[in-house]
Write a protein that holds these residues in place. Structure first.
Motif, PDB file in Angstrom:
ATOM      1  N   SER A   1      35.933  -2.379  -1.903  1.00 47.23           N
ATOM      2  CA  SER A   1      35.341  -3.289  -1.099  1.00 47.23           C
ATOM      3  C   SER A   1      34.389  -4.105  -2.171  1.00 47.23           C
ATOM      4  N   ALA A   2      33.487  -2.955  -2.882  1.00 49.03           N
ATOM      5  CA  ALA A   2      32.636  -3.651  -3.897  1.00 49.03           C
ATOM      6  C   ALA A   2      33.280  -4.245  -5.227  1.00 49.03           C
ATOM      7  N   GLY A   3      34.721  -3.860  -5.264  1.00 48.00           N
ATOM      8  CA  GLY A   3      35.246  -4.484  -6.544  1.00 48.00           C
ATOM      9  C   GLY A   3      34.991  -3.580  -7.825  1.00 48.00           C
ATOM     10  N   PHE A   4      34.502  -2.536  -7.404  1.00 46.65           N
ATOM     11  CA  PHE A   4      34.560  -1.387  -8.372  1.00 46.65           C
ATOM     12  C   PHE A   4      35.942  -0.749  -9.002  1.00 46.65           C
TER      13      PHE A   4
ATOM     14  N   VAL B   1      40.339  -7.225   2.226  1.00 49.56           N
ATOM     15  CA  VAL B   1      41.813  -6.929   2.551  1.00 49.56           C
ATOM     16  C   VAL B   1      42.453  -5.814   1.780  1.00 49.56           C
ATOM     17  N   ASN B   2      41.844  -5.760   0.210  1.00 52.18           N
ATOM     18  CA  ASN B   2      42.180  -4.515  -0.454  1.00 52.18           C
ATOM     19  C   ASN B   2      41.804  -3.156   0.178  1.00 52.18           C
ATOM     20  N   ALA B   3      40.654  -3.155   0.598  1.00 55.64           N
ATOM     21  CA  ALA B   3      39.989  -1.818   1.408  1.00 55.64           C
ATOM     22  C   ALA B   3      40.998  -1.444   2.385  1.00 55.64           C
ATOM     23  N   ARG B   4      41.588  -2.448   3.198  1.00 51.78           N
ATOM     24  CA  ARG B   4      42.252  -2.105   4.482  1.00 51.78           C
ATOM     25  C   ARG B   4      43.761  -1.678   3.804  1.00 51.78           C
ATOM     26  N   ARG B   5      44.046  -2.222   2.736  1.00 50.31           N
ATOM     27  CA  ARG B   5      45.463  -1.661   2.152  1.00 50.31           C
ATOM     28  C   ARG B   5      45.304  -0.271   1.523  1.00 50.31           C
TER      29      ARG B   5
ATOM     30  N   MET C   1      52.947  -5.257   4.178  1.00 53.63           N
ATOM     31  CA  MET C   1      52.385  -4.794   5.382  1.00 53.63           C
ATOM     32  C   MET C   1      50.957  -5.300   5.848  1.00 53.63           C
ATOM     33  N   VAL C   2      50.234  -5.635   4.768  1.00 54.44           N
ATOM     34  CA  VAL C   2      48.774  -6.069   5.235  1.00 54.44           C
ATOM     35  C   VAL C   2      48.567  -7.335   4.417  1.00 54.44           C
ATOM     36  N   PRO C   3      49.261  -8.424   4.522  1.00 52.36           N
ATOM     37  CA  PRO C   3      49.049  -9.647   3.772  1.00 52.36           C
ATOM     38  C   PRO C   3      47.699 -10.112   3.760  1.00 52.36           C
ATOM     39  N   ASP C   4      47.527 -11.126   2.573  1.00 45.82           N
ATOM     40  CA  ASP C   4      46.092 -11.848   2.424  1.00 45.82           C
ATOM     41  C   ASP C   4      45.845 -12.555   3.817  1.00 45.82           C
TER      42      ASP C   4
END
Length: 323
Positions: free
Chosen positions: A73-76, A240-244, A317-320
């Motif tokens: 989520s933080a982009g790390f 979205v990437n955290a959900r992915r 499955m989890v689109p943008d």
């Protein structure tokens, strides 16, 4: 009623001990673990090793996975990096089951006393944290011993024995049982401990386990699926990437469970081969621990070369949001 209350009390002690140990380990080593996770994810194998080490120290794949979701989520951390750490976290959490299988009942109260003593007389913060970690570890094993004792009378119950036979005879039912247990308790370590305690109860012949390795292996797979519910909850409202990353955790454990259900007869034979020999009721706890470790190792190394494929599938499955 007394048996149920004793079992619930044992489960509460296990949960309290696990939480006490985990929280104080986080205080003692949390920042170091964060640095290790972010530094060791530059290649997939290093990410797996980092996740394994972090989960083995904290004794909670859920905690590590939630941390990873926060990093994403933080982009790390990128999504492929997060997936490899989650794979490692699944492996690291199997350490608890291996420790439980040693059945160190005679030393439980020594650990509790030493932990309390270190905490009581310690003046430095780290010394007190060490004492609380040991105290939590001791309480954890007291809880396991209490649950095992509470389950003793169940072996004489015809209704319970028949129910366990259904779990053993219908693999999918075992998986669903384990999934539901872990979703409720929110700790695969707790449900694996309950499973080991249950499996130690002998059947009428006094030699076989009341559930058997096949039934226990199916429940164990369900435990691994259920533990992904925490990461899914933690990802709600996140980028979205955290959900992915959370969905990747579920994808990994569900796909592994499907594969091992298909291979169940060969899987159990392999576990029996690598485990100590003897009457089933005497070795079943170690067999379950080994099955838990082998399952997570196999899932990791089967998927590790195809991490990018998993990530692509999960992105579909989890689109943008804009899509």
């Amino acid at each position: 009623m007394k048996m149920i209350l004793k079992f619930l009390g044992g489960l509460a002690l296990f949960g309290f001990g696990m939480n006490l140990m985990t929280e104080n380990l986080k205080c003692a080593a949390g920042e170091g673990i964060k640095r290790v996770l972010t530094a060791m994810t530059k290649n997939p194998l290093a990410g797996v090793l980092a996740g394994t080490a972090a989960s083995a120290v904290l004794q909670s794949s859920g905690v590590v996975t939630v941390m990873v979701i926060g990093f994403v989520s933080a982009g790390f951390m990128t999504l492929p990096q997060a997936v490899t750490v989650i794979m490692g976290a699944n492996i690291g959490t199997t350490v608890t089951a291996q420790l439980i299988a040693f059945q160190i009942n005679d030393y439980i109260w020594i650990v509790v006393f030493v932990g309390f003593l270190i905490y009581f007389i310690g003046e430095q913060k780290n010394t007190k944290l060490t004492g609380l970690v040991l105290l939590g570890c001791g309480i954890l094993f007291v809880g396991i011993d209490t649950m095992k004792t509470a389950m003793g009378p169940l072996a004489a119950s015809t209704i319970f024995v028949n129910m366990m036979r259904k779990v053993a005879d219908i693999p999918v039912l075992g998986v669903l049982t384990g999934t539901l247990m872990t979703m409720i308790v929110q700790s695969s370590n707790a449900t694996i401990a309950v499973l080991q305690s249950l499996a130690l109860q002998p059947a009428k012949d006094g030699v076989s386990s009341i559930i058997g390795l096949s039934g226990a292996a199916c429940v164990m797979m369900g435990d691994n699926i259920g533990t992904t519910f925490l990461s899914l909850l933690a990802s709600v409202g996140q980028p979205v990437n955290a959900r992915r990353a959370a969905v990747c955790h579920s994808f990994l454990n569900i796909s592994g469970s499907i594969l091992f259900l298909i291979l169940l007869p060969w899987f159990t034979r392999f576990i029996i081969w690598i485990s100590p020999k003897g009457p089933e009721v005497d070795v079943i706890a170690r067999q379950i621990a080994n099955a838990h470790t082998v399952f997570n190792l196999a899932c990791t190394f089967l998927w590790l070369p195809f991490t990018k494929v998993m990530v692509k599938a999960v992105k579909i499955m989890v689109p943008d949001e804009r899509e």
